[in-house]
Design a protein around this motif. Structure first.
Motif, PDB file in Angstrom:
ATOM      1  N   TYR A   8     -15.072   4.821  18.290  1.00  0.00           N
ATOM      2  CA  TYR A   8     -15.221   4.945  16.855  1.00  0.00           C
ATOM      3  C   TYR A   8     -14.362   6.663  16.472  1.00  0.00           C
ATOM      4  CZ  TYR A   8     -18.599   2.253  14.496  1.00  0.00           C
ATOM      5  OH  TYR A   8     -19.365   1.275  14.416  1.00  0.00           O
ATOM      6  N   GLY A   9     -13.251   6.819  15.569  1.00  0.00           N
ATOM      7  CA  GLY A   9     -12.968   8.054  15.615  1.00  0.00           C
ATOM      8  C   GLY A   9     -13.538   8.841  14.536  1.00  0.00           C
ATOM      9  N   LEU A  10     -13.316  10.041  14.178  1.00  0.00           N
ATOM     10  CA  LEU A  10     -13.159  10.544  12.712  1.00  0.00           C
ATOM     11  C   LEU A  10     -12.151  11.029  12.091  1.00  0.00           C
ATOM     12  CD1 LEU A  10     -15.863  12.790  12.189  1.00  0.00           C
ATOM     13  CD2 LEU A  10     -14.957  14.303  13.446  1.00  0.00           C
ATOM     14  N   ILE A  11     -12.750  11.438  10.788  1.00  0.00           N
ATOM     15  CA  ILE A  11     -11.222  11.430  10.591  1.00  0.00           C
ATOM     16  C   ILE A  11     -12.783  12.699   9.069  1.00  0.00           C
ATOM     17  CG2 ILE A  11      -9.767  10.268   9.810  1.00  0.00           C
ATOM     18  CD1 ILE A  11     -11.163   9.010   7.673  1.00  0.00           C
ATOM     19  N   GLY A  12     -12.076  13.575   8.542  1.00  0.00           N
ATOM     20  CA  GLY A  12     -13.255  14.222   7.357  1.00  0.00           C
ATOM     21  C   GLY A  12     -12.316  15.929   6.358  1.00  0.00           C
ATOM     22  N   CYS A  14     -13.947  18.979   6.061  1.00  0.00           N
ATOM     23  CA  CYS A  14     -14.495  19.557   6.114  1.00  0.00           C
ATOM     24  C   CYS A  14     -15.209  20.049   5.140  1.00  0.00           C
ATOM     25  CB  CYS A  14     -13.413  21.074   6.091  1.00  0.00           C
ATOM     26  SG  CYS A  14     -11.627  21.340   7.968  1.00  0.00           S
ATOM     27  N   GLU A  15     -16.018  19.232   4.685  1.00  0.00           N
ATOM     28  CA  GLU A  15     -17.443  18.941   3.551  1.00  0.00           C
ATOM     29  C   GLU A  15     -18.182  17.747   4.288  1.00  0.00           C
ATOM     30  OE1 GLU A  15     -16.860  19.823  -0.205  1.00  0.00           O
ATOM     31  OE2 GLU A  15     -14.821  21.555   0.226  1.00  0.00           O
ATOM     32  N   THR A  16     -17.175  16.361   4.499  1.00  0.00           N
ATOM     33  CA  THR A  16     -17.890  15.240   4.967  1.00  0.00           C
ATOM     34  C   THR A  16     -17.220  14.530   5.769  1.00  0.00           C
ATOM     35  OG1 THR A  16     -19.190  13.942   4.438  1.00  0.00           O
ATOM     36  CG2 THR A  16     -17.022  13.879   3.297  1.00  0.00           C
ATOM     37  N   ALA A  17     -17.652  13.647   6.643  1.00  0.00           N
ATOM     38  CA  ALA A  17     -16.914  12.889   7.555  1.00  0.00           C
ATOM     39  C   ALA A  17     -17.053  11.210   7.378  1.00  0.00           C
ATOM     40  CB  ALA A  17     -17.077  13.872   8.714  1.00  0.00           C
ATOM     41  N   ALA A  18     -16.328  10.435   8.107  1.00  0.00           N
ATOM     42  CA  ALA A  18     -15.866   9.403   8.249  1.00  0.00           C
ATOM     43  C   ALA A  18     -16.086   8.638   9.823  1.00  0.00           C
ATOM     44  CB  ALA A  18     -15.079   8.806   7.407  1.00  0.00           C
ATOM     45  N   LEU A  19     -16.439   7.649  10.302  1.00  0.00           N
ATOM     46  CA  LEU A  19     -16.421   7.611  11.138  1.00  0.00           C
ATOM     47  C   LEU A  19     -15.383   6.087  10.989  1.00  0.00           C
ATOM     48  CD1 LEU A  19     -19.624   7.646  13.689  1.00  0.00           C
ATOM     49  CD2 LEU A  19     -17.704   9.673  13.441  1.00  0.00           C
ATOM     50  N   VAL A  20     -14.237   6.132  11.766  1.00  0.00           N
ATOM     51  CA  VAL A  20     -13.586   4.713  11.827  1.00  0.00           C
ATOM     52  C   VAL A  20     -13.568   3.887  12.993  1.00  0.00           C
ATOM     53  CG1 VAL A  20     -11.036   3.839  11.268  1.00  0.00           C
ATOM     54  CG2 VAL A  20     -12.038   6.309  10.312  1.00  0.00           C
ATOM     55  N   GLY A  21     -13.935   2.917  12.833  1.00  0.00           N
ATOM     56  CA  GLY A  21     -13.827   1.887  14.404  1.00  0.00           C
ATOM     57  C   GLY A  21     -12.251   1.639  14.674  1.00  0.00           C
ATOM     58  N   THR A  71      -4.173  17.224  14.864  1.00  0.00           N
ATOM     59  CA  THR A  71      -4.197  17.128  13.306  1.00  0.00           C
ATOM     60  C   THR A  71      -5.706  16.091  13.721  1.00  0.00           C
ATOM     61  OG1 THR A  71      -3.523  14.638  12.859  1.00  0.00           O
ATOM     62  CG2 THR A  71      -2.271  16.809  12.560  1.00  0.00           C
ATOM     63  N   LEU A  72      -6.526  16.060  12.751  1.00  0.00           N
ATOM     64  CA  LEU A  72      -7.483  15.059  12.044  1.00  0.00           C
ATOM     65  C   LEU A  72      -6.883  13.857  11.239  1.00  0.00           C
ATOM     66  CD1 LEU A  72     -10.132  15.735  13.702  1.00  0.00           C
ATOM     67  CD2 LEU A  72     -11.389  16.020  10.633  1.00  0.00           C
ATOM     68  N   ILE A  73      -5.345  13.579  11.563  1.00  0.00           N
ATOM     69  CA  ILE A  73      -5.644  12.111  11.241  1.00  0.00           C
ATOM     70  C   ILE A  73      -5.099  11.101  12.267  1.00  0.00           C
ATOM     71  CG2 ILE A  73      -3.007  11.073  10.151  1.00  0.00           C
ATOM     72  CD1 ILE A  73      -1.993  14.099   9.311  1.00  0.00           C
ATOM     73  N   LEU A  74      -5.677   9.648  11.956  1.00  0.00           N
ATOM     74  CA  LEU A  74      -5.945   8.647  12.510  1.00  0.00           C
ATOM     75  C   LEU A  74      -5.046   8.277  13.124  1.00  0.00           C
ATOM     76  CD1 LEU A  74      -7.489   8.075  14.924  1.00  0.00           C
ATOM     77  CD2 LEU A  74      -8.624   6.550  13.737  1.00  0.00           C
ATOM     78  N   GLU A  75      -4.777   7.545  13.838  1.00  0.00           N
ATOM     79  CA  GLU A  75      -4.013   6.375  13.713  1.00  0.00           C
ATOM     80  C   GLU A  75      -3.441   5.326  14.678  1.00  0.00           C
ATOM     81  OE1 GLU A  75       0.643   9.343  12.830  1.00  0.00           O
ATOM     82  OE2 GLU A  75       0.387   8.358  14.803  1.00  0.00           O
ATOM     83  N   GLY A  83       3.876  -9.388  14.922  1.00  0.00           N
ATOM     84  CA  GLY A  83       4.579  -8.064  14.461  1.00  0.00           C
ATOM     85  C   GLY A  83       3.583  -6.495  14.779  1.00  0.00           C
ATOM     86  N   VAL A  84       4.010  -6.061  14.439  1.00  0.00           N
ATOM     87  CA  VAL A  84       3.430  -4.564  14.587  1.00  0.00           C
ATOM     88  C   VAL A  84       3.250  -3.740  13.395  1.00  0.00           C
ATOM     89  CG1 VAL A  84       2.923  -2.539  15.873  1.00  0.00           C
ATOM     90  CG2 VAL A  84       3.870  -4.961  16.843  1.00  0.00           C
ATOM     91  N   VAL A  85       1.446  -3.412  12.864  1.00  0.00           N
ATOM     92  CA  VAL A  85       1.350  -2.684  11.830  1.00  0.00           C
ATOM     93  C   VAL A  85       0.478  -1.510  12.511  1.00  0.00           C
ATOM     94  CG1 VAL A  85       1.128  -4.845  10.318  1.00  0.00           C
ATOM     95  CG2 VAL A  85      -0.577  -4.244  11.545  1.00  0.00           C
ATOM     96  N   GLU A  86       1.188   0.019  11.912  1.00  0.00           N
ATOM     97  CA  GLU A  86      -0.167   0.772  11.901  1.00  0.00           C
ATOM     98  C   GLU A  86      -0.983   1.476  10.646  1.00  0.00           C
ATOM     99  OE1 GLU A  86       1.570   4.299  14.609  1.00  0.00           O
ATOM    100  OE2 GLU A  86       2.245   4.843  12.289  1.00  0.00           O
ATOM    101  N   LEU A  87      -2.174   1.763  10.966  1.00  0.00           N
ATOM    102  CA  LEU A  87      -3.006   2.297  10.525  1.00  0.00           C
ATOM    103  C   LEU A  87      -2.907   3.507  10.037  1.00  0.00           C
ATOM    104  CD1 LEU A  87      -5.728   1.308   7.500  1.00  0.00           C
ATOM    105  CD2 LEU A  87      -6.910   1.240   9.792  1.00  0.00           C
ATOM    106  N   ILE A  88      -3.055   4.212   9.516  1.00  0.00           N
ATOM    107  CA  ILE A  88      -2.958   5.085   9.210  1.00  0.00           C
ATOM    108  C   ILE A  88      -4.071   6.033   8.021  1.00  0.00           C
ATOM    109  CG2 ILE A  88      -1.661   8.034   8.280  1.00  0.00           C
ATOM    110  CD1 ILE A  88       0.998   6.291   8.725  1.00  0.00           C
ATOM    111  N   ASP A  89      -5.308   6.844   9.059  1.00  0.00           N
ATOM    112  CA  ASP A  89      -6.220   6.576   8.052  1.00  0.00           C
ATOM    113  C   ASP A  89      -6.067   9.000   8.544  1.00  0.00           C
ATOM    114  OD1 ASP A  89      -7.747   4.706   7.820  1.00  0.00           O
ATOM    115  OD2 ASP A  89      -7.948   4.725   9.374  1.00  0.00           O
ATOM    116  N   PHE A  90      -7.389   9.463   6.942  1.00  0.00           N
ATOM    117  CA  PHE A  90      -7.110  10.343   6.858  1.00  0.00           C
ATOM    118  C   PHE A  90      -7.975  10.438   5.602  1.00  0.00           C
ATOM    119  CE2 PHE A  90      -2.995   9.807   4.617  1.00  0.00           C
ATOM    120  CZ  PHE A  90      -3.155  10.779   3.686  1.00  0.00           C
TER     121      PHE A  90
END
Length: 599
Positions: A8-12, A14-21, A71-75, A83-90
């Motif tokens: 898992y990776g972390l995004i948030g 600064c009041e809550t946070a999510a875990l991204v697999g 940063t806390l921007i997860l790619e 092909g190739v795709v990128e998912l950007i979560d924040f």
């Protein structure tokens, strides 16, 4: 099933946070705050308990991920035959509402993707009512006090009480998804511009990270740990949660599953040192102010932990409908340990104030009066049994680390009064300090083992006694310190890591994972005793098990080669920061490490 903890990776915000697999699924999110009910709880169950998946609908040949700079921007990058795709979560820093932004960008070729949104409020128990917004621009999900709105240009449809979509992304395309939370009795939150939100979020974290003053070895991991610590800070109050999760097991499949979405006093001094020595005095001040407000009132009512806003009642209950992470039950919400007597917190509190003064940072003028009241109370309580730093349930004991921290409380009170000219009953405090020191040395040191033990009269060891030299209870050159380190190396080491509990103790079988903060405390002890090669080797061993984006849980199962316990764990990352500072200082000078507590 959910992913491995380290996947898992972390995004948030600064009041809550999510875990991204790694699979593109957000499996954990408590909204609107860290300690709220989860609306995505697949982490502790299945996708039916809530998740948000965005991933290729075709075979994935390779997956990689990273954070965008500091940063806390997860790619997350998915590669397929087409092909190739990128998912950007924040999550943008909190504005009027809280948002999760997910951008799907085409890197090459053309890829088919699928989206599945399963919102289940109340830790996976409550299915919301879903409908279109009045203007047709979004999809509303409402249940009791909670509301979310999904906005995306992609056509969605309902399927088995979930929201799904299929879409394609070609090279250069960007497809946005924005999920926003708001109280159900208020108007639907206004939409945000995903592209602008990305720019603003990157600027926020980049500017914050630029304030880091640490320039030693492993700066990237120290920086990631500091960012994680910031992400676990509840911005409105300055409180720092121990972890954003509950009930991730200390032992895979076991029952030692606790809710860590609260703020522990035991972390006070470690946190202040990590922040102050890394250049983050504003955050250290916010933590200090939270600390001051939380403990306000009678010292007799001081707790070991509080809620993010200083709440005192953290009633514990079990979410019986959740099967638990990989079947580890029960799933607990709240934490009954908040009502325990743990004498070490008094030492942590007084030491934190002392470290703050040594750093020449301004304290609230009423702090000294509070400290005197706390020490007056501790004078009547220090010789009582308690539940110890590890929050043992059952009858109390005379834990050595608890008594040592009582000594620290009076020692730092004396030092503050002497150095800064405060009025205090110094003779009484000096007598108590000497009495506690003598008591610990007589009853807490086993001459047969040549080591300090877990509790008076015990033959078992406990990793918290590694802190004796760092808090100044004994000099690092004292033979009793060396004897204790040798005993811990013999009995508490497993595959190069440190267990917090003695595996010879029957009630701890089968043993939990190695405790990562304790492993780093041993490295700190090595620095103080001049064994720098051993310190570096142990530090390298710990940082080597950080996941691919630099995150660490509470423990590590050396047999399974997996991270265990709540994730990411603030105390682990705090210990990593402090040990890195210690090693860096030791490399530059033969004087005492800068991060050693001032005595």
């Amino acid at each position: 099933m959910s992913c491995r903890i380290e996947d898992y990776g972390l995004i948030g915000d600064c009041e809550t946070a999510a875990l991204v697999g790694r699979d593109g699924s957000i499996d954990w999110l408590c909204w609107p705050a860290f300690d709220s009910d989860a609306c995505f709880a697949a982490l502790l169950g299945t996708h039916k308990h809530g998740r948000w998946l965005i991933a290729p609908a075709e075979e994935i040949t390779n997956t990689s991920r990273r954070y965008r700079g500091n940063t806390l921007i997860l790619e997350t990058r998915f590669e397929t035959a087409n092909g190739v795709v990128e998912l950007i979560d924040f999550m943008p820093p909190r504005g009027n509402a809280s948002d999760v932004v997910r951008l799907v960008r085409g890197v090459s070729g053309r890829v088919k993707l699928r989206m599945q949104l399963v919102i289940r409020f109340g830790f996976g128990a409550d299915i919301p009512w879903v409908r279109k917004t009045e203007d047709g621009s979004g999809l509303l999900a409402i249940c009791g006090p909670d509301m979310t709105v999904l906005r995306t240009p992609v056509a969605t449809r309902g399927e088995d009480l979930t929201t799904v979509a299929e879409f394609e992304v070609g090279e250069g395309d960007t497809v946005p998804f924005v999920l926003t939370y708001g109280p159900s009795h208020l108007a639907v939150p206004a939409p945000i511009d995903p592209a602008v939100a990305l720019q603003e979020t990157e600027a926020f974290w980049s500017e914050w990270s630029a304030r880091c003053s640490y320039e030693g070895e492993h700066r990237d991991l120290v920086m990631r740990s500091l960012i994680t610590l910031k992400a676990l800070t509840y911005a409105p109050t300055g409180g720092i949660v121990a972890a954003p999760t509950t009930s991730l097991p200390e032992q895979l499949g076991g029952p030692r599953n606790w809710d860590y979405r609260f703020c522990w006093l035991r972390d006070a001094t470690f946190t202040l040192l990590a922040l102050m020595n890394s250049g983050y005095t504003e955050e250290a001040l916010a933590w200090h102010n939270w600390l001051l407000r939380a403990v306000a009132g009678s010292p007799a009512n001081m707790q070991i932990m509080y809620g993010i806003m200083g709440e005192r009642r953290l009633l514990e209950w079990e979410a019986g409908w959740l099967p638990g992470y990989e079947g580890a039950q029960p799933v607990r919400v709240g934490n009954a340990a908040h009502a325990q007597l743990q004498l070490d917190v008094y030492g942590e509190l007084i030491d934190a104030f002392h470290q703050w003064r040594i750093a020449k940072l301004e304290l609230y003028e009423g702090s000294w009066a509070l400290e005197c009241t706390v020490l007056e109370h501790l004078a009547e309580q220090w010789d009582q049994p308690d539940h110890g730093i590890w929050e043992r349930r059952g009858d109390g004991k005379h834990y050595v680390s608890s008594k040592v921290m009582c000594w620290v409380a009076f020692d730092r009170g004396i030092k503050s009064a002497e150095k800064f000219g405060f009025k205090a009953p110094l003779e009484k405090w000096r007598t108590l300090r000497d009495t506690i020191h003598r008591d610990v040395c007589e009853k807490g040191f086993d001459r047969e083992l040549n080591a300090f033990v877990e509790s008076y009269g015990s033959k078992m060891l406990d990793a918290s006694i590694l802190l004796l030299p760092s808090v100044g209870f004994l000099e690092p050159t004292d033979p009793r310190v060396r004897g204790t380190l040798v005993a811990i190396e013999k009995h508490l080491m497993r595959d190069g890591f440190v267990l917090r509990h003695d595996p010879r103790e029957v009630e701890q079988q089968p043993a939990e994972g190695a405790f990562l903060a304790c492993s780093l405390w041993l490295a700190d002890a090595y620095v103080l005793t001049g064994e720098l090669d051993k310190a570096r080797a142990l530090f390298e061993r710990v940082v080597a098990i950080a996941n691919d984006v630099g995150l660490l849980a509470e423990e590590f199962d050396t047999g399974a080669g997996r991270q265990t316990g709540n994730f990411p764990q603030a105390l682990t990352h705090i210990a990593l920061i402090n040990t890195a500072h210690n090693l860096s200082a030791a490399k530059q000078t033969t004087e005492k490490p800068a991060m050693q507590r001032s005595k």
